[in-house]
Structure formats: structure tokens, C-alpha cells
Design an enzyme around this catalytic site. Sequence first.
Site, PDB file in Angstrom:
ATOM      1  N   ARG A  66      38.387  48.031  47.177  1.00 50.54           N
ATOM      2  CA  ARG A  66      39.627  48.055  47.950  1.00 50.54           C
ATOM      3  C   ARG A  66      40.340  49.387  47.673  1.00 50.54           C
ATOM      4  O   ARG A  66      41.466  49.398  47.179  1.00 50.54           O
ATOM      5  CB  ARG A  66      40.533  46.886  47.580  1.00 50.54           C
ATOM      6  CG  ARG A  66      39.994  45.506  47.966  1.00 50.54           C
ATOM      7  CD  ARG A  66      41.081  44.461  47.810  1.00 50.54           C
ATOM      8  NE  ARG A  66      40.614  43.132  48.138  1.00 50.54           N
ATOM      9  CZ  ARG A  66      40.272  42.202  47.244  1.00 50.54           C
ATOM     10  NH1 ARG A  66      40.334  42.493  45.950  1.00 50.54           N
ATOM     11  NH2 ARG A  66      39.886  41.006  47.607  1.00 50.54           N
ATOM     12  N   GLN A 123      35.492  48.688  39.369  1.00 49.61           N
ATOM     13  CA  GLN A 123      34.268  47.910  39.239  1.00 49.61           C
ATOM     14  C   GLN A 123      33.448  47.888  40.531  1.00 49.61           C
ATOM     15  O   GLN A 123      32.486  47.111  40.634  1.00 49.61           O
ATOM     16  CB  GLN A 123      34.602  46.465  38.818  1.00 49.61           C
ATOM     17  CG  GLN A 123      35.337  46.377  37.479  1.00 49.61           C
ATOM     18  CD  GLN A 123      35.460  44.968  36.935  1.00 49.61           C
ATOM     19  OE1 GLN A 123      35.410  44.756  35.752  1.00 49.61           O
ATOM     20  NE2 GLN A 123      35.623  43.976  37.805  1.00 49.61           N
ATOM     21  N   ASN A 139      30.641  45.556  37.384  1.00 50.39           N
ATOM     22  CA  ASN A 139      31.446  44.470  37.939  1.00 50.39           C
ATOM     23  C   ASN A 139      31.390  43.273  37.006  1.00 50.39           C
ATOM     24  O   ASN A 139      30.413  42.519  36.977  1.00 50.39           O
ATOM     25  CB  ASN A 139      30.934  44.084  39.328  1.00 50.39           C
ATOM     26  CG  ASN A 139      31.748  42.948  39.931  1.00 50.39           C
ATOM     27  OD1 ASN A 139      32.868  42.677  39.501  1.00 50.39           O
ATOM     28  ND2 ASN A 139      31.185  42.292  40.929  1.00 50.39           N
ATOM     29  N   ASP A 168      47.013  42.436  40.491  1.00 51.64           N
ATOM     30  CA  ASP A 168      45.901  42.550  41.429  1.00 51.64           C
ATOM     31  C   ASP A 168      45.942  43.889  42.154  1.00 51.64           C
ATOM     32  O   ASP A 168      46.996  44.522  42.273  1.00 51.64           O
ATOM     33  CB  ASP A 168      45.938  41.412  42.450  1.00 51.64           C
ATOM     34  CG  ASP A 168      45.218  40.167  41.962  1.00 51.64           C
ATOM     35  OD1 ASP A 168      44.531  40.249  40.928  1.00 51.64           O
ATOM     36  OD2 ASP A 168      45.337  39.108  42.605  1.00 51.64           O
ATOM     37  N   ASP A 200      45.147  44.246  45.400  1.00 48.24           N
ATOM     38  CA  ASP A 200      45.425  44.082  46.825  1.00 48.24           C
ATOM     39  C   ASP A 200      46.802  43.474  47.051  1.00 48.24           C
ATOM     40  O   ASP A 200      46.963  42.530  47.827  1.00 48.24           O
ATOM     41  CB  ASP A 200      44.349  43.230  47.491  1.00 48.24           C
ATOM     42  CG  ASP A 200      44.166  41.867  46.824  1.00 48.24           C
ATOM     43  OD1 ASP A 200      44.637  41.694  45.681  1.00 48.24           O
ATOM     44  OD2 ASP A 200      43.549  40.986  47.452  1.00 48.24           O
ATOM     45  N   ASP A 256      43.360  33.141  33.856  1.00 50.44           N
ATOM     46  CA  ASP A 256      44.811  33.217  33.676  1.00 50.44           C
ATOM     47  C   ASP A 256      45.403  31.887  33.220  1.00 50.44           C
ATOM     48  O   ASP A 256      46.252  31.842  32.324  1.00 50.44           O
ATOM     49  CB  ASP A 256      45.497  33.704  34.954  1.00 50.44           C
ATOM     50  CG  ASP A 256      45.031  32.995  36.214  1.00 50.44           C
ATOM     51  OD1 ASP A 256      44.337  31.955  36.112  1.00 50.44           O
ATOM     52  OD2 ASP A 256      45.356  33.477  37.319  1.00 50.44           O
ATOM     53  N   HIS A 316      50.821  39.113  48.482  1.00 48.05           N
ATOM     54  CA  HIS A 316      49.378  38.993  48.254  1.00 48.05           C
ATOM     55  C   HIS A 316      48.793  38.069  49.318  1.00 48.05           C
ATOM     56  O   HIS A 316      49.504  37.251  49.903  1.00 48.05           O
ATOM     57  CB  HIS A 316      49.154  38.409  46.847  1.00 48.05           C
ATOM     58  CG  HIS A 316      47.730  38.391  46.382  1.00 48.05           C
ATOM     59  ND1 HIS A 316      46.840  37.416  46.728  1.00 48.05           N
ATOM     60  CD2 HIS A 316      47.065  39.229  45.552  1.00 48.05           C
ATOM     61  CE1 HIS A 316      45.667  37.647  46.151  1.00 48.05           C
ATOM     62  NE2 HIS A 316      45.773  38.742  45.430  1.00 48.05           N
TER      63      HIS A 316
END
Length: 662
Positions: free
Chosen positions: A203, A232, A261, A288, A290, A400, A424
Site C-alpha cells: 500500500r 513487508q 512478510n 495501520d 491504510d 492486539d 480506516h
Amino acid sequence: MSETSTRLLQRQILPLDKDNGVFPLYVDLEEAKLDADRYDVGSNKGAKDLNLAAIRQSTSTGRSLHPDQILSRTTVRVNPNQTFSFGTYFNAFPASYWRRWTIVDEVQLKVTVEGAGATVTVHKSMARGHSQRVESAAVESDGEVTFTFDLTLKPFVDGGWYWYDVTAGDAGARVISAEWTAEVPAERAEHGTTDICITTMNRPDFCAKLIGQLADDEALRPYLDTVFVMEQGTQPVTESEFFPAGAEALGEKLQVIVQANLGGSGGYARGQLESVRKGTATYALMMDDDVVCEPEGVIRAVTFGDLAKRPTIVGGHMFNIYSRSRLHSFGEIVQPYRFWWQTRLDGYSDWDFAARNLRSARWLHKRADVDFNGWFMCLIPRQVLEEIGLSLPLFIKWDDSEFGLRAKQAGFPTVSFPGAAVWHVPWSDKNDGIDWQAYFHQRNRFVAALLHSPYERGGRMVRESFNHQIKHLASLQYSVVEMRHKALEDLLAGPERLHEELGTKLPEINAFRKQFVDAQLHVDRDELPPVRRLKPPKKGKSDTEIPSSLAIKIGALTAPLRQLRPVRELSRSYPEAELTAMDSGWVNLVKYDSVVVSMNDGSAVALYQRDPQRYRDLLKRTIEMHRRLHREWPELAKRYRAALDDVVSPEAWSKTFGIADD
């Protein structure tokens, strides 16, 4: 008396861009229309259903701030006789959170306005949503005036907010700034700093723009220690056209770390490890790649963490990036008996602040206590990482939530803090329950439960897993059943292979899935045959009508038996129906021998085909596996708990990353 210093807790902010979709999160022009108290509604099911529907209904009239009224990051123009409420997500003061979790017991609000005849009114709410007028002041002449209000936090033990409204006079007004401050011990006067840990994979533009958002905010810059970007993917963020500007602004504060990755947990663990090894930042903030960030939220999270009574994980909330006034969840828990994450029981998900504002939503005024916060935005004190270790090597899913539960058991709470947020892609737009991620959902949920479930044999875990397997079998999702079965096999093998398989499990799963028809996605619907069926729907009825509760119960009992019947011959050459993603629940899928199903993200379709022989084999293996899991749970839990400290240690992670452990 010990020496104190004035500390800024929160300031009035306005949106960085002029996207009117976010305006209701900053300034509210609507009136408050509080919904009914659930205790007044009572326990009658019909009354409760009606009330729940009413709570979801919009109360907005459509009044909106005009973009030209935003004069700067902190200043807004109020038109003549217009009233603005700053009782909004980003500008109301979450008093109950400060009252419960920090050393602050009194705050001072300073509001600077300009415009003769303007009034500033301070309000507070209680946990049940009722608001009270606290104090007001009026501007008597032209020129800037600063009003100061001294406010106690004593009444906010269960919930409640402070906010202020501004009403302009005949000539209009400007709200120039507002600040919430507190007197704190001198040793808490200086703010901490944070490393920001961003895991990215393919991304590049999204991630580069995020780096730019962090770099461009002058107020945020002093709070940043290092921005770690764990690259990654095969499309590096460094090749994005948006990268050079952010990299130049951050300079030495930006570090891009290229690695294999290893999923979100491997990326975040690398950031955590680098932060702990460096040892110069107070916090490490997981974020994140994105997301669209509100930089002020990072400042608020750091400030809240600085003044917390004990080391505290401070999480942000997640708004929908496609509908930016919609809040995904106001606080998440792990339901202990099912051991499944969910919005707290007296809260709501997908809440639209543009439709029903904060002051009108009674449930938003009760403090939301949580078990964990998603790592789309989550600030973790370095002390917590040093004491309880890093992320589990789970690749994705449950890293998480497991960390939050582990921290809670060690005495470190998590607070999902209002006013700190990112935008998000919402989970509801993803297919992660039936694609390759199904493996990680299944395995990692059980890993977390083995470590933290308070119930013998995980409460409902084993039974619910078995039920889900039957549901997927009846839904013709054989690839999902096989992946979940493989997840349990790997779970039973023990915790010793978690690090070893971190970088190899995804390729293995993807190769394994290719053999299944239902896992093969088709971007072009015409790659599959047209729909044909020998018998039309009974009496012309729709196949996708919503069934009654009785029909659902009967279907649940008969669906597994139906899978044993011979398939209709024509269904081997032609699908019997097409189902949209929204209609592809098990109650519909069980009706067919073959069906074309759309994916949730709208990008492709898949062909599901019933196979009685495969069904029998998978059903037999599912029964055997779950019997074994139930039998071995106690010893398996001991193994996982005994291995935890080593698995999450910096030493274990350093070995996985192939770096020297200092």
C-alpha cells in the site's frame, strides 16, 4: 504544598481538510434530542425492540457548517444568531475518562471569542446522558475576550462529558480558540514522546500519505521520537510519489525497515522491539498503514498516558474511511465465555454522528471500559513492553486483543480514548472469515483462549467451533472447513512452532486452498456457467426471503442431513442460483447443490458446489478433532501458558528477525 505546573490536556480543533463528511465530528449545529432511558423502557421485548429502533433513527435536520466558516485549525466563524455546539467527538472533553484513569481531578477551560453579544455556555452530562448547564458568559464589546471556567471532575465517576456552546450576536462571532488545562505535579509537566510503528504491505501510496500527515503537523512533531515503517511487501513505500516529501520533513526520525512478510504481528513486534532496544521514547504507537490520521489524536493519547495513574495502554477509535462520520466501535471487549471480541454489551457499532449527535445518544455518555484496543491506533508504554513482552507471533488476528488481555492480567489497563481516532476500512467490508484468514481466526482465537480463558476448557469455545464447522459444511464452504481444521491441528502441536512457522504459514495456506472450488475467485462472472435449474422456486417465492425464527431452527436441524442426499445432476454443469454477498448466509446456501456467491468487497464471485463424500469425510474429522481438543485442553493450556514468556520475549523475536540481540 508540592510544586505544580499547568498542562494542556486538549485544545479546540477543526478538520485539516474541508471534507464536510467530518464536520459533525468537530462542530455540531443540531439540537440535542436524547433517546429514552433503558430503565424507563423496561424489560418488555416489544418495547425494547421499538426503543432500539428509535435509538438508531436519525435526528439530524441537515444543518451543516459551511467550509468557509473554518478559518484555521483552531478558529471558526459563527454567523449572526447562529449556535455552535462543541459537544462533539473531537471537541467535547471526556471528563469521565480523565476522572477514572488519571491523576487529574480539576480542569480549567479557556475559550477565546470575538463578537459583541456572543455567549459561551458550558454544559456537562452525566452517565445516563442528561445534560446540565454549568456556567455562561457574554461578550459585551468588540475585540477578543477570553473566558475562564474552573471545572471539577468529581461528578463523573460513571461517565459524562464537558462541552461548550457558542451563540453569536447580531454581528456574528469568531471562536478563536479553546483550551482545557490542569494543574499537575511538576514532574509530570513535560510530555512524553512516542515511536510510531507502521506495518505496511503493498500500500505504498496510502502509507506514504500517512507518513506525510504525521510529518506535516507542526504541533505533533515534538511528540515524535521515531517513525518506524516495517516494509513487508513487493511494492515499497519508498517508491511512492508521495514518499519524498514526508521523508524529507521527518529526516532522521523516519526509519524504513525491510523484512519478510511476517504479517501484522511480525511487523508490529519489529516496531516494538526496535522501540524497546532504542529506549528513548516513552511509548510505542501501533498504527495501520491504510488509515487517515487525525494527528491531534496522537498528542491527546500521549498526554493522557503521561497523566495516567499507572502505565496505561491508550487506544484510538476507528471511523469508516468511506463514510467518515461513522464510528466503527466505541470500545471492545472479549466476551469471556464465548471468548470472542465484540462491542461492549451496552454499546453500538457503526454509529453515525452525522445522523445522531453525541449529545443525543444516551449510551455514549456512559464510560466504556474495554479489554483491548485494535492496533490500527494503539499507544503502548515502553514500560509495558519491557514487563510483559512483545506481540505473540500470530501473523494476523488476535495479536492486539491477546496483548490487551495479557496487559490487563499484569495490572496495565487499556483505555479506548475519545478524541483519538483514525479513519480506516471497516471490518464489515472484508471477507476475512472465509478467505485465507479463516485459518488465523481459528488458530489464534484458540491460542488466546488457552492463555487467558477463565473457564475450564475455554467455556463455549470448543462447542461453538464445532457448530461453526457444521455451518460452513452446510454452506458448501469446504475450503474454510479444511483451513479451520488445519488450524486446530497446528494448535494441538503446541506453541513451540509459532515463531518457526511465522513466515511460512501463509504461503502454505494459499497453496492448500487452490485445490478447492469454493476458494477460487472469478473477477469476471462470465467465467462461470449461467444459472440453470430443473425446478423453479416453490410457488414463485424468492429464495432469499428472510426466514422466521422457527424456520431458522428447523433449517439448522435439517441442513446437516440434507448434505448427505445425492446431488442433482444438472448442478454439476450449471449453478442453480446466484447470491449476493448480503444474501449468502447459511440459511440460503443450504438450499442449493451449486451456487455462485459474491464476495463482500464486491470484487469477485466464487462457485460453491455440494459434495456429499467430502462432507462425510470432513464431518467425521471435525467430530474427532473437537473431541480431542476438549480432552486435551487442560494440558494444552498449561503448555501455552508455560511457554508464553519465552515466545513473546525480545530474544525470541530477535532470533526470528535474524538480528543480534544486544
